[in-house]
Design a protein around this motif. Structure first.
Motif, short mmCIF file in Angstrom:
data_model
loop_
_atom_site.label_atom_id
_atom_site.label_comp_id
_atom_site.label_asym_id
_atom_site.label_seq_id
_atom_site.Cartn_x
_atom_site.Cartn_y
_atom_site.Cartn_z
N ASN A 181 0.83 -1.21 0.00
CA ASN A 181 0.00 0.00 0.00
C ASN A 181 0.86 1.26 0.00
OD1 ASN A 181 -2.79 -0.78 -0.02
ND2 ASN A 181 -2.46 -1.69 1.98
N ALA A 182 1.89 1.26 0.86
CA ALA A 182 2.77 2.43 0.97
C ALA A 182 3.52 2.67 -0.34
CB ALA A 182 3.76 2.25 2.12
N SER A 183 3.99 1.58 -0.99
CA SER A 183 4.75 1.76 -2.24
C SER A 183 3.84 2.24 -3.36
CB SER A 183 5.46 0.46 -2.63
OG SER A 183 4.54 -0.51 -3.04
N ILE A 189 3.03 9.58 -5.67
CA ILE A 189 3.78 10.82 -5.38
C ILE A 189 4.81 11.07 -6.49
CG2 ILE A 189 5.49 11.86 -3.82
CD1 ILE A 189 3.95 10.44 -1.52
N MET A 190 5.55 10.01 -6.88
CA MET A 190 6.53 10.18 -7.97
C MET A 190 5.84 10.59 -9.26
SD MET A 190 9.39 7.23 -7.43
CE MET A 190 8.36 5.84 -7.03
N GLY A 191 4.65 9.96 -9.51
CA GLY A 191 3.87 10.33 -10.70
C GLY A 191 3.46 11.79 -10.64
N GLY A 192 3.06 12.25 -9.44
CA GLY A 192 2.67 13.66 -9.26
C GLY A 192 3.83 14.61 -9.53
N ILE A 193 5.02 14.24 -9.07
CA ILE A 193 6.22 15.07 -9.30
C ILE A 193 6.51 15.14 -10.80
CG2 ILE A 193 8.73 15.21 -8.94
CD1 ILE A 193 8.15 13.95 -6.10
N CYS A 194 6.42 13.99 -11.49
CA CYS A 194 6.63 13.96 -12.95
C CYS A 194 5.61 14.84 -13.66
CB CYS A 194 6.50 12.53 -13.50
SG CYS A 194 7.87 11.48 -13.05
N THR A 195 4.34 14.80 -13.16
CA THR A 195 3.28 15.60 -13.78
C THR A 195 3.55 17.09 -13.62
OG1 THR A 195 1.74 13.82 -13.24
CG2 THR A 195 0.77 15.90 -13.90
N ILE A 196 4.05 17.50 -12.44
CA ILE A 196 4.41 18.92 -12.23
C ILE A 196 5.51 19.31 -13.21
CG2 ILE A 196 5.47 20.55 -10.61
CD1 ILE A 196 4.02 19.05 -8.36
N TRP A 197 6.50 18.43 -13.35
CA TRP A 197 7.64 18.69 -14.23
C TRP A 197 7.19 18.83 -15.69
CZ3 TRP A 197 11.23 14.69 -16.69
CH2 TRP A 197 12.38 15.30 -17.20
N LEU A 198 6.20 18.02 -16.10
CA LEU A 198 5.73 18.02 -17.49
C LEU A 198 4.39 18.76 -17.63
CD1 LEU A 198 6.44 14.24 -18.20
CD2 LEU A 198 7.77 16.15 -19.09
N ALA A 199 4.05 19.61 -16.65
CA ALA A 199 2.71 20.22 -16.57
C ALA A 199 2.28 20.88 -17.87
CB ALA A 199 2.65 21.22 -15.43
N ARG A 200 3.16 21.69 -18.47
CA ARG A 200 2.77 22.44 -19.66
C ARG A 200 2.41 21.50 -20.82
NH1 ARG A 200 6.51 27.62 -20.00
NH2 ARG A 200 5.50 28.23 -18.07
N ARG A 201 3.24 20.47 -21.00
CA ARG A 201 3.02 19.51 -22.09
C ARG A 201 1.73 18.71 -21.87
NH1 ARG A 201 8.42 16.48 -23.62
NH2 ARG A 201 9.07 18.66 -23.64
N ILE A 202 1.49 18.31 -20.61
CA ILE A 202 0.29 17.54 -20.30
C ILE A 202 -0.96 18.39 -20.50
CG2 ILE A 202 -0.98 16.42 -18.39
CD1 ILE A 202 1.78 15.43 -17.38
N GLY A 241 0.80 5.58 -11.38
CA GLY A 241 0.74 7.02 -11.04
C GLY A 241 -0.60 7.75 -10.98
N PRO A 242 -0.67 9.12 -11.26
CA PRO A 242 -1.75 10.03 -10.82
C PRO A 242 -3.02 10.18 -11.67
CG PRO A 242 0.11 11.26 -11.64
CD PRO A 242 0.43 9.79 -11.88
N ALA A 243 -3.77 11.33 -11.52
CA ALA A 243 -5.21 11.43 -11.89
C ALA A 243 -5.62 12.30 -13.06
CB ALA A 243 -5.95 11.87 -10.65
N GLN A 244 -7.01 12.50 -13.19
CA GLN A 244 -7.60 13.07 -14.41
C GLN A 244 -8.43 14.31 -14.13
OE1 GLN A 244 -9.91 9.63 -14.76
NE2 GLN A 244 -8.38 8.40 -15.79
#
Length: 264
Positions: A181-183, A189-202, A241-244
């Motif tokens: 569950n923790a992993s 969280i890692m997916g969220g960080i990637c999403t912030i990094w690629l925010a403009r493209r996404i 990873g993260p959401a919609q």
């Protein structure tokens, strides 16, 4: 209402827990109220945040939520074993009352950037409105269909099934249920960080990004189900990873978001 119910559960725990039907009824009511709160909380974001920052903000919120989930899964079980149910329920009720105060403060920072539209004439029309928006807007229709399919597939993450998987496939003790569950949340969280990094493209390619996310989620889930190596299972959980939320928040005026999220 959740804060009140948790306070009631705290003070009446001995008598409520001695009757399993009462206990299940209280849990059912708390979950029912969760169904009110979730659409409203998700609808708050575009009332505070400019449209162009939504992907970044949703990702930051996902990171915060998942960090709290990891802490919850890791710490709460330990706390109940170490100190018993009463101190844990006291802290939970206190946190809920703190959340009520925080939301009261948040209201000051809302801005209404939509025209106010006349309310539908009947209660039936009001109830149908969210469903009509979901069906009428192609992006939301597609995202909701993806949600339904993923919701069916997502039932494998029910706690009881994960526990059986840990014991019968991985041949590990209950602590591995907590690790998995923790992993999973660490991966989000890692997916969220990637999403912030690629925010403009996404932001420019929302549907394509969600489709890619669904594809990798299904691939990793298949591998997860086929493996019997515990550490590989943990690694695969961390890869999911993260959401919609952004697709909804950018296609619907904020005044209609609670209805649309409730219908979803």
């Amino acid at each position: 209402m959740k804060a009140l119910l948790l306070t009631l559960l705290l003070f009446g725990f001995e008598s409520i827990s001695s009757h399993i039907v009462w206990l299940l009824a209280v849990i059912l009511i708390i979950s029912f109220i969760e169904g009110w709160g979730s659409p409203f909380l998700t609808s708050v974001v575009p009332k505070i945040v400019p449209r162009e920052d939504l992907v970044k903000v949703n990702s930051s919120l996902a990171i915060t939520n998942q960090s709290v989930q990891i802490a919850g899964y890791t710490f709460t079980g330990y706390a109940v074993i170490k100190w018993g149910h009463s101190p844990v329920l006291i802290v939970t009720a206190a946190l809920m009352w703190l959340a009520v105060i925080c939301l009261a403060v948040c209201v000051r920072y809302f801005y209404e950037n939509d025209e106010v539209k006349p309310a539908p004439s009947t209660k039936l029309a009001l109830m149908k409105e969210g469903w009509i928006y979901l069906w009428k807007i192609p992006t939301l229709r597609l995202v909701t269909l993806m949600d339904v399919i993923e919701g069916v597939a997502g039932s494998i993450w029910i706690g009881a099934l994960t526990l059986i998987y840990v014991k019968e496939v991985l041949h590990q003790g209950e602590q591995w249920w907590g690790f998995i569950n923790a992993s999973y949340y660490a991966g989000t969280i890692m997916g969220g960080i990637c999403t912030i990094w690629l925010a403009r493209r996404i932001q420019k390619h929302l549907i394509a990004s969600m489709a890619a996310g669904s594809f990798f989620f299904s691939l990793f889930t298949l591998l997860y189900g086929l493996t019997s190596a515990p550490f590989f299972a943990l690694l695969l959980c961390a890869a999911m990873g993260p959401a919609q939320q952004t697709a909804f928040q950018t296609n619907i005026e904020s005044a209609h978001l609670p209805k649309v999220y409730a219908s979803r």
